[in-house]
Design a protein around this motif. Structure first.
Motif, short mmCIF file in Angstrom:
data_model
loop_
_atom_site.label_atom_id
_atom_site.label_comp_id
_atom_site.label_asym_id
_atom_site.label_seq_id
_atom_site.Cartn_x
_atom_site.Cartn_y
_atom_site.Cartn_z
N LEU A 22 -14.45 79.05 -12.27
CA LEU A 22 -13.82 79.30 -13.56
C LEU A 22 -12.36 79.71 -13.38
N ASP A 23 -12.09 80.55 -12.38
CA ASP A 23 -10.70 80.95 -12.10
C ASP A 23 -9.84 79.74 -11.77
N LYS A 24 -10.36 78.84 -10.94
CA LYS A 24 -9.59 77.65 -10.58
C LYS A 24 -9.40 76.74 -11.79
N LYS A 25 -10.42 76.62 -12.61
CA LYS A 25 -10.36 75.76 -13.80
C LYS A 25 -9.25 76.20 -14.76
N LYS A 55 -10.70 80.87 -23.99
CA LYS A 55 -11.71 79.94 -23.46
C LYS A 55 -12.32 80.50 -22.18
N TYR A 56 -11.48 81.09 -21.35
CA TYR A 56 -11.94 81.70 -20.10
C TYR A 56 -12.98 82.78 -20.38
N TRP A 57 -12.66 83.71 -21.30
CA TRP A 57 -13.58 84.80 -21.58
C TRP A 57 -14.84 84.34 -22.30
N LYS A 58 -14.71 83.31 -23.12
CA LYS A 58 -15.89 82.77 -23.80
C LYS A 58 -16.85 82.19 -22.77
N GLU A 59 -16.33 81.46 -21.81
CA GLU A 59 -17.17 80.88 -20.76
C GLU A 59 -17.73 81.97 -19.85
N ASN A 60 -16.93 82.99 -19.56
CA ASN A 60 -17.37 84.11 -18.74
C ASN A 60 -18.54 84.84 -19.41
N LEU A 98 -24.40 86.51 -6.25
CA LEU A 98 -23.75 85.43 -5.49
C LEU A 98 -23.47 84.22 -6.37
N VAL A 99 -24.39 83.89 -7.26
CA VAL A 99 -24.17 82.79 -8.20
C VAL A 99 -23.00 83.11 -9.12
N TYR A 100 -22.93 84.35 -9.60
CA TYR A 100 -21.83 84.76 -10.48
C TYR A 100 -20.48 84.67 -9.76
N ILE A 101 -20.44 85.07 -8.51
CA ILE A 101 -19.20 84.96 -7.73
C ILE A 101 -18.76 83.51 -7.64
#
Length: 84
Positions: free
Chosen positions: A76-79, A8-13, A67-70
């Motif tokens: 996403l990392d926290k999620k 899920k993480y990589w799909k969202e990334n 900056l938006v990606y960061i």
């Protein structure tokens, strides 16, 4: 469970990457090359807008997108529990 979160993480990334790179493509290639003649009707800082996007604007947009990606990746990392 952990493997499912990773997928899920990589799909969202990948979704974020596709959206942000599409924006960058439209700004750099579209505004700087394809729509240059139309945009040259307008001026920004004394320069034709098409020229400005080709020389400066696409670089500014790229930095903003980084900056938006960061910010998106930190959320996403926290999620998904990958934050430090």
């Amino acid at each position: 469970m952990r493997n499912d979160n990773a997928k899920k993480y990589w799909k969202e990334n990948i979704k974020y990457l596709v959206i942000l790179l599409s924006i960058w493509f439209v700004v750099s290639f579209g505004a700087g090359i394809i729509f240059k003649d139309f945009l040259d009707q307008f001026k920004l800082g004394g320069f034709k807008l098409g020229f400005w996007f080709a020389q400066q604007g696409s670089i500014y947009v790229f930095v903003i997108l980084i900056l938006v990606y960061i910010r998106l990746m930190n959320k996403l990392d926290k999620k998904y529990g990958y934050s430090e």
